[in-house]
Structures are given as structure tokens and as C-alpha cells.
Motif scaffolding. Structure first.
Motif, mmCIF file in Angstrom:
data_model
loop_
_atom_site.group_PDB
_atom_site.id
_atom_site.type_symbol
_atom_site.label_atom_id
_atom_site.label_comp_id
_atom_site.label_asym_id
_atom_site.label_seq_id
_atom_site.Cartn_x
_atom_site.Cartn_y
_atom_site.Cartn_z
ATOM 1 N N TYR A 46 64.187 54.095 58.854
ATOM 2 C CA TYR A 46 64.653 54.971 59.945
ATOM 3 C C TYR A 46 66.046 54.569 60.402
ATOM 4 C CZ TYR A 46 60.174 57.315 60.851
ATOM 5 O OH TYR A 46 59.042 58.068 60.761
ATOM 6 N N LEU A 47 66.257 53.255 60.559
ATOM 7 C CA LEU A 47 67.569 52.788 60.990
ATOM 8 C C LEU A 47 68.643 53.088 59.954
ATOM 9 C CD1 LEU A 47 66.746 49.353 62.648
ATOM 10 C CD2 LEU A 47 67.615 51.404 63.772
ATOM 11 N N VAL A 48 68.326 52.898 58.669
ATOM 12 C CA VAL A 48 69.296 53.215 57.612
ATOM 13 C C VAL A 48 69.667 54.695 57.678
ATOM 14 C CG1 VAL A 48 69.610 53.444 55.102
ATOM 15 C CG2 VAL A 48 68.671 51.331 56.055
ATOM 16 N N GLY A 49 68.673 55.568 57.805
ATOM 17 C CA GLY A 49 68.941 57.001 57.915
ATOM 18 C C GLY A 49 69.800 57.317 59.124
ATOM 19 N N HIS A 50 69.486 56.687 60.245
ATOM 20 C CA HIS A 50 70.259 56.896 61.478
ATOM 21 C C HIS A 50 71.704 56.411 61.290
ATOM 22 C CE1 HIS A 50 71.329 56.969 65.706
ATOM 23 N NE2 HIS A 50 71.650 55.690 65.619
ATOM 24 N N TYR A 51 71.869 55.201 60.755
ATOM 25 C CA TYR A 51 73.217 54.677 60.548
ATOM 26 C C TYR A 51 74.001 55.551 59.568
ATOM 27 C CZ TYR A 51 71.806 50.289 62.865
ATOM 28 O OH TYR A 51 71.375 49.344 63.757
#
Length: 189
Positions: free
Chosen positions: A163-168
Motif C-alpha cells: 500500500y505504501l509503495v503504491g501511495h509513494y
């Protein structure tokens, strides 16, 4: 700082080895996030997301070694980094200034859990040796993390990193503002 029964003593943590791999694989990230960045870009985003996840959880994900340094032996040593796998060595500077390795029979280890710190206490009938009065007189080397590779990482933590990778990735052109906000889904996993 830690209270050792007769006052406070300073303590510091230093990472002394690096993780051998990432907690998620590139194919996992590409499948889960459907991003089309280069491998190098995605590895950078995985590293950033992993660092942020470790900061939020106050624990390493992939195992690595740390050294906890204390000015003296407290009544009980608490290691606040959770998921301690092992106490690898305890060294101290004796009253003559020589570095010694403490015999494992002198202490007892309770590794703790995800939410409880590791505790190192004196074994029954034992006492801590005398140390030289100096900064960093006691050094505890330990290994912490879920395991040596991505297979040992719980799936919910891998999902939070995704999720964080997608957000970043989605916010990569924004400076400040929304780019600094962590998605609620990732935080609550």
C-alpha cells in the motif's frame, strides 16, 4: 535512558548489519500495486516504504544485528526493539579497562514478543560483574526481525508495504502535503 535502580543510565542502539533482502519481492509489488515503474524505482520505493513501516512499528522487518550500549549494568536490561530473535553476545569493560565477554550462564533471556520487549536479567544466584565507570561500558549484541528473508514476513506487513509503495508511486511528483500522509489502510494493517 533506563532506570537501573540507583538512577539513570544512557543507552543507545546501533544497527551493525544490514538486511540481506527486501521484505517483498518485485513481482509481488508489481502484481499487488499494478504500477509500471522501473525496477530501480520500485526498489527505492520498497526501501522507503519498509523504512517507514519499521519506524511506525518500532521493529525491524528483515533480521539484522544491533548493538545496545549502556554505561553500566542495570538491574534488568530491556531491549525496546521488538522481535528480538537472539542475544548474540554481551560484552563489558571491566574495572581494569579490558573488554570481556560475559558467560551466558550469568544471565537469563526472555525474548519477549511482538509487543513486549526482550528482557535480560541475572540468572539465579548470579550478579553482574563490575564495570569501569565510562560511557558505553556494557555492549549487548542482538539479532532482531521476523526472519532472514521475505518468506518470514507476515502477509499483513507485506500488504502494508505494498500500500505504501503504491501511495509513494502515485504521489511521487508531489512535494509536501498529501505526499507525507500515510494511507489509513496501511497504518491499520
Amino acid at each position: 535512558q533506563v532506570n537501573h535502580g540507583k538512577g539513570w543510565t544512557a543507552m543507545t542502539y546501533n544497527q551493525i548489519s544490514n538486511p540481506l533482502c527486501l521484505p517483498v519481492t518485485l513481482p509481488q509489488i508489481k502484481e499487488w500495486t499494478r504500477v509500471d515503474g522501473s525496477d530501480a524505482e520500485l526498489v527505492g520505493l520498497i526501501q522507503a516504504a519498509t523504512g517507514r513501516a519499521e519506524q511506525i512499528m518500532n521493529r525491524p522487518i528483515i533480521s539484522r544485528q544491533y548493538k545496545l550500549t549502556l554505561d553500566k549494568f542495570p538491574t534488568e536490561i530491556f531491549i525496546e526493539k521488538t522481535r528480538v530473535q537472539s542475544i548474540d553476545q554481551i560484552q563489558y569493560v571491566d574495572t581494569d579497562g579490558a573488554t570481556q565477554t560475559l558467560n551466558g550462564a550469568v544471565y537469563h533471556v526472555d525474548l519477549g514478543s511482538n509487543y513486549m520487549p526482550c528482557r535480560v536479567s541475572r540468572a539465579y544466584g548470579q550478579s553482574w560483574p563490575g564495570t569501569r565507570v565510562q560511557n558505553g561500558a556494557v555492549m549487548v549484541t542482538f539479532t532482531a526481525g521476523y526472519g532472514p528473508d521475505w518468506n518470514s514476513v507476515p502477509s499483513d506487513i507485506q500488504q502494508a508495504i505494498a500500500y505504501l509503495v503504491g501511495h509513494y508511486y502515485d504521489q511521487r511528483d508531489i512535494v509536501g502535503g498529501d505526499a507525507d500522509i500515510i494511507p489509513e489502510t496501511a497504518v491499520h494493517i
